[in-house]
Design a protein around this motif. Sequence first.
Motif, short mmCIF file in Angstrom:
data_model
loop_
_atom_site.label_atom_id
_atom_site.label_comp_id
_atom_site.label_asym_id
_atom_site.label_seq_id
_atom_site.Cartn_x
_atom_site.Cartn_y
_atom_site.Cartn_z
N ARG A 1 58.66 -12.38 51.31
CA ARG A 1 57.66 -12.58 52.37
C ARG A 1 58.12 -13.65 53.35
N CYS A 2 58.69 -14.73 52.81
CA CYS A 2 59.20 -15.80 53.66
C CYS A 2 60.31 -15.31 54.57
N GLN A 3 61.23 -14.52 54.02
CA GLN A 3 62.34 -13.99 54.82
C GLN A 3 61.84 -13.04 55.91
N CYS A 4 60.80 -12.28 55.60
CA CYS A 4 60.22 -11.39 56.62
C CYS A 4 59.60 -12.19 57.76
N TRP A 5 58.89 -13.28 57.40
CA TRP A 5 58.30 -14.12 58.43
C TRP A 5 59.37 -14.74 59.32
N MET A 6 60.47 -15.19 58.72
CA MET A 6 61.53 -15.81 59.51
C MET A 6 62.24 -14.78 60.40
N ALA A 7 62.44 -13.57 59.90
CA ALA A 7 63.04 -12.52 60.73
C ALA A 7 62.13 -12.20 61.92
N LEU A 8 60.82 -12.11 61.66
CA LEU A 8 59.87 -11.88 62.74
C LEU A 8 59.88 -13.03 63.74
N THR A 9 60.02 -14.25 63.25
CA THR A 9 60.05 -15.42 64.14
C THR A 9 61.25 -15.37 65.07
N TRP A 10 62.42 -15.09 64.54
CA TRP A 10 63.63 -15.03 65.37
C TRP A 10 63.55 -13.91 66.40
N VAL A 11 63.07 -12.75 65.98
CA VAL A 11 62.98 -11.60 66.91
C VAL A 11 61.96 -11.86 67.99
N SER A 12 60.78 -12.35 67.61
CA SER A 12 59.73 -12.60 68.60
C SER A 12 60.12 -13.70 69.57
N ALA A 13 60.76 -14.77 69.09
CA ALA A 13 61.20 -15.84 69.99
C ALA A 13 62.25 -15.34 70.96
N ALA A 14 63.18 -14.52 70.48
CA ALA A 14 64.22 -13.98 71.35
C ALA A 14 63.63 -13.07 72.43
N MET A 15 62.60 -12.32 72.08
CA MET A 15 62.00 -11.40 73.04
C MET A 15 61.11 -12.14 74.03
N MET A 16 60.33 -13.12 73.57
CA MET A 16 59.43 -13.84 74.46
C MET A 16 60.18 -14.65 75.51
N CYS A 17 61.37 -15.15 75.16
CA CYS A 17 62.12 -16.01 76.07
C CYS A 17 63.12 -15.25 76.92
N CYS A 18 63.15 -13.91 76.83
CA CYS A 18 64.20 -13.16 77.51
C CYS A 18 63.98 -12.90 79.00
N PRO A 19 62.75 -12.94 79.58
CA PRO A 19 62.62 -12.66 81.02
C PRO A 19 63.54 -13.48 81.92
N PRO A 20 63.70 -14.80 81.71
CA PRO A 20 64.66 -15.54 82.55
C PRO A 20 66.08 -15.03 82.40
N LEU A 21 66.42 -14.50 81.22
CA LEU A 21 67.76 -13.98 81.00
C LEU A 21 68.03 -12.73 81.82
N LEU A 22 66.96 -12.02 82.20
CA LEU A 22 67.11 -10.76 82.93
C LEU A 22 67.23 -10.97 84.43
N GLY A 23 67.24 -12.23 84.89
CA GLY A 23 67.50 -12.51 86.29
C GLY A 23 66.28 -12.76 87.13
N PHE A 24 65.14 -13.05 86.50
CA PHE A 24 63.93 -13.32 87.27
C PHE A 24 63.94 -14.71 87.91
N ASN A 25 64.79 -15.59 87.44
CA ASN A 25 64.97 -16.89 88.10
C ASN A 25 66.40 -17.34 87.92
N GLN A 26 66.79 -18.34 88.68
CA GLN A 26 68.16 -18.82 88.68
C GLN A 26 68.32 -20.04 87.78
N PRO A 27 69.37 -20.06 86.97
CA PRO A 27 69.63 -21.26 86.16
C PRO A 27 70.17 -22.38 87.03
N THR A 28 69.95 -23.60 86.63
CA THR A 28 70.43 -24.75 87.37
C THR A 28 71.21 -25.67 86.45
N PHE A 29 72.27 -26.26 86.97
CA PHE A 29 73.05 -27.23 86.22
C PHE A 29 72.58 -28.62 86.60
#
Length: 332
Positions: free
Chosen positions: A141-169
């Motif tokens: 159960r713990c491993q399932c929760w962690m897999a869900l956490t990694w997948v959901s975090a990667a998906m929620m944070c992906c819009p900036p990766l798709l080019g909706f805004n510009q990265p800055t240094f």
Amino acid sequence: MKQPREKKLSSYDFSRSRRGEVDEPLTQAAALASLAVAIILANVTIIAAFVNSRGPGEVINCYLLSLAVADLLIGLCVVPLSVYPALIQKWVYGDLVCRLVGYLEVTLWAVTVYTFMWISVDRYLAVRKPLRYDTVQTKIRCQCWMALTWVSAAMMCCPPLLGFNQPTFDNDALVCLLDWKNMAAYSITLAVIILGPSVITIVYTYTYIFSMMKKLRSGEPMHDKETATALSEACANPSHIMSFVLVVMFCVSWAPFIMVRAYEGTTGNRASLVPHLHFVVFWLGVLNSVWKALVLVSLSPQFRLMLRILGFTLCCRHRARMQMELIGMDDD
């Protein structure tokens, strides 16, 4: 006689100032390189210790392993890419890599916050339901929760990766950061989704844990003797204090950076109270990836035992097998 002397002094001052300009990037690059090495060594050791001790262990170890993997990715994919830009004071790897670095920073930060939330829930269940904890919290159960956490975090944070805004240094922090100003609604929503349930859960669970510890120390009578015995054993587990210190260290490390970014976002002015403020507050937060290892070594007897087993494994396989047999672990 005075004129040549004044000329010599001005030449010396010029060379000294130039030397200071050169020494500063070298110092920053050396500090970042040292930080990367420290993060990698600390978290490789943590991962090796957990993987090497193949046995029943505690469920919380799955969450700690997830934290170590997130920190290791920071040490491998984020910090090293800032070393060379620190030397030449500009980003040289292109917009795509800059965007990927910014995406990784946000994603791994979200994974860490969510993992702390699951750790607090795990510790809460250990105290709230001490007799049923082993059946409620299983490794699968713990491993399932962690897999869900990694997948959901990667998906929620992906819009900036798709080019909706510009990265800055950030020339001061020497790191690529995503520009969230152009996506204010999304940024606020993401912050609420990540921090809202996490902060509420962590505050509630640890308040309950420490209140139960206080009741046990005060000798408050309980109706069920079996439950009282199990609760006393659960509260004596050092994982409660260890996990709470991990959460506090994470908050203390990242609080200055969050406050600076909040100030700049609300006022529209760049904070420049002290020289290299952004460099200090950002990398102070990243330094939390090293503090976790120190907290585990200091406050977790089980982790110290795992380190001993790892050392025996590296030095002498036979002694490692004997050590595992003594503590009831399976080496196969």
